[in-house]
Motif scaffolding. Structure first.
Motif, short mmCIF file in Angstrom:
data_model
loop_
_atom_site.label_atom_id
_atom_site.label_comp_id
_atom_site.label_asym_id
_atom_site.label_seq_id
_atom_site.Cartn_x
_atom_site.Cartn_y
_atom_site.Cartn_z
N LEU A 177 18.63 77.02 85.58
CA LEU A 177 19.73 76.72 86.51
C LEU A 177 19.22 75.91 87.70
CD1 LEU A 177 22.72 77.09 87.07
CD2 LEU A 177 22.18 79.19 88.30
N ILE A 178 18.02 76.20 88.15
CA ILE A 178 17.43 75.42 89.25
C ILE A 178 17.27 73.97 88.83
CG2 ILE A 178 15.38 75.14 90.68
CD1 ILE A 178 14.97 78.16 90.53
N ALA A 179 16.88 73.73 87.58
CA ALA A 179 16.74 72.36 87.09
C ALA A 179 18.07 71.62 87.12
CB ALA A 179 16.17 72.38 85.67
N GLY A 200 23.88 75.12 77.85
CA GLY A 200 24.36 76.42 78.31
C GLY A 200 23.28 77.49 78.30
N GLY A 201 22.15 77.20 77.74
CA GLY A 201 21.09 78.19 77.62
C GLY A 201 20.04 78.05 78.72
N PRO A 202 18.93 78.76 78.53
CA PRO A 202 18.66 79.74 77.47
C PRO A 202 19.55 80.97 77.60
CG PRO A 202 16.94 79.80 79.13
CD PRO A 202 17.81 78.65 79.49
N THR A 221 13.83 73.51 81.52
CA THR A 221 15.16 73.67 80.95
C THR A 221 15.25 74.79 79.91
OG1 THR A 221 14.62 71.93 79.34
CG2 THR A 221 15.82 71.28 81.35
N SER A 222 14.12 75.29 79.46
CA SER A 222 14.14 76.40 78.51
C SER A 222 13.65 77.70 79.12
CB SER A 222 13.29 76.06 77.28
OG SER A 222 11.94 75.81 77.65
N SER A 223 13.47 77.71 80.44
CA SER A 223 13.01 78.90 81.13
C SER A 223 14.20 79.63 81.75
CB SER A 223 12.01 78.53 82.23
OG SER A 223 11.74 79.63 83.08
N VAL A 224 14.25 80.93 81.55
CA VAL A 224 15.34 81.72 82.12
C VAL A 224 15.33 81.65 83.64
CG1 VAL A 224 16.29 84.06 82.32
CG2 VAL A 224 15.39 83.26 80.13
N LEU A 234 14.49 63.20 80.29
CA LEU A 234 13.15 62.65 80.18
C LEU A 234 12.20 63.31 81.17
CD1 LEU A 234 14.02 58.85 79.82
CD2 LEU A 234 13.36 60.44 78.00
N ILE A 235 12.68 63.55 82.39
CA ILE A 235 11.83 64.17 83.42
C ILE A 235 11.47 65.60 83.04
CG2 ILE A 235 11.79 64.97 85.81
CD1 ILE A 235 13.49 62.54 86.53
N TYR A 236 12.39 66.31 82.40
CA TYR A 236 12.16 67.71 82.08
C TYR A 236 11.53 67.93 80.69
CZ TYR A 236 15.05 69.02 86.11
OH TYR A 236 15.55 69.20 87.38
N THR A 237 11.27 66.86 79.95
CA THR A 237 10.64 67.00 78.64
C THR A 237 9.12 66.92 78.81
OG1 THR A 237 12.53 65.95 77.55
CG2 THR A 237 10.46 66.06 76.31
N PRO A 238 8.39 68.00 78.57
CA PRO A 238 6.95 68.04 78.90
C PRO A 238 6.12 66.94 78.26
CG PRO A 238 7.77 70.25 78.45
CD PRO A 238 8.88 69.31 78.08
N ASP A 239 6.43 66.56 77.02
CA ASP A 239 5.57 65.60 76.31
C ASP A 239 5.62 64.19 76.88
OD1 ASP A 239 4.87 67.66 74.65
OD2 ASP A 239 6.36 67.17 73.11
#
Length: 299
Positions: A163-165, A244-246, A156-159, A132-137
């Protein structure tokens, strides 16, 4: 004397029989699965070919393939980064919080209780919270950034930030563990030592380095060892937050083993990956114990 000897023998016999059920259960739920895992890792077992589960014609085949598997090698590096930074932040921040809150007051006691909440939550609940915290909307974090006119990428979708998240979420969940361990160690330090150091003219940093740190170093090592072992179990966070991504940026070793077993049905190869991961964790843990004992000997 003879009666005392008989009583001791009967007591030892009773203790053995009393422990027997626990040892049997422990053997069944811990040792037997480990033996089975090792046995399966020596086979080319695939779910689509059940007969391969007993094929031991090339027992080291899976282990020979591992060094040449780029995804496996990458997963080791990702796991190493996650474990190193996660354990480092948890130990350092936990120690700093324990030093800060090592006082007697009702407010501090309330704060201590508040810090325990993340650790007692189920891991999947922690993953949902950070999802929830990492979902922008719907995230309050992104809402606050918008009020401040700050542009934030989708973590969470940034290369660069995925991993930092994961490290931030894992640190938030397990920071209370180190905090409690260090706080308990601080409460066992005799006040006379600090008072004597103050009389000798030592400042706060010197008291911490020469008095407090030697006392809490064994606890820091034990905390780091336990957290290192648990750091390879950040599966719920990775599964729910990034998958496991991006790409393979957050694909740690146990998640890669999961994909091998349940996506490609390579049960034997997945077991070999798990065995190597367990051996590496055991080796690093023993290294931490040795470093802690060396530090104690020097102190």
């Amino acid at each position: 004397m003879k009666e005392a000897g008989l009583l001791d023998a009967e007591r030892r016999s009773f203790n053995r029989w009393a422990l027997a059920p626990n040892l049997i259960v422990l053997f069944l739920i811990a040792v037997v699965p480990a033996i089975y895992l090792l046995a399966v890792s020596l086979t080319p077992f695939q779910l689509v070919n059940p007969g391969s589960a007993t094929d031991f014609s090339a027992p080291l085949r899976n282990y020979r393939l591992l060094p040449g598997d780029p995804r496996f090698v990458n997963s080791l590096f990702v796991q190493a980064k996650l474990s190193f930074w996660g354990v480092l932040f948890q130990v350092l921040l936990g120690m700093l919080l324990a030093l800060l809150l090592h006082t007697q007051s009702r407010f501090v006691e309330f704060v201590r209780t508040f810090f325990l909440i993340p650790m007692v939550l189920p891991p999947i609940v922690v993953a949902v919270i950070w999802k929830l915290i990492y979902t922008p909307d719907i995230s309050p974090l992104y809402y606050a950034a918008g009020l401040l006119h700050l542009a934030m990428p989708s973590l969470t979708s940034s290369v660069d930030f995925a991993l930092i998240a994961i490290i931030i979420a894992d640190t938030w969940e397990w920071l209370p563990f180190t905090f409690l361990m260090v706080l308990a160690a601080l409460q066992t330090i005799p006040e006379e030592f600090s008072e004597a150091a103050l009389v000798d003219g030592a400042n706060r940093f010197q008291i911490f380095y020469y008095v407090t740190l030697p006392f809490i170093t064994p606890i820091l090592v034990i905390s780091a060892m336990f957290r290192l072992i648990d750091s390879v179990k950040a599966f719920p966070l990775i599964f729910l937050l990034t998958g496991g991504g991006p790409g393979s940026v957050t694909e740690v070793t146990n998640y890669y083993a999961y994909l091998l077993a349940f996506d490609t049905n390579e049960i034997g190869y997945s077991s070999a990956v798990a065995v190597v991961m367990l051996l590496l964790v055991a080796a690093v843990s023993l290294g931490l114990v040795w470093m802690g004992r060396s530090r104690e000997a020097v102190a």
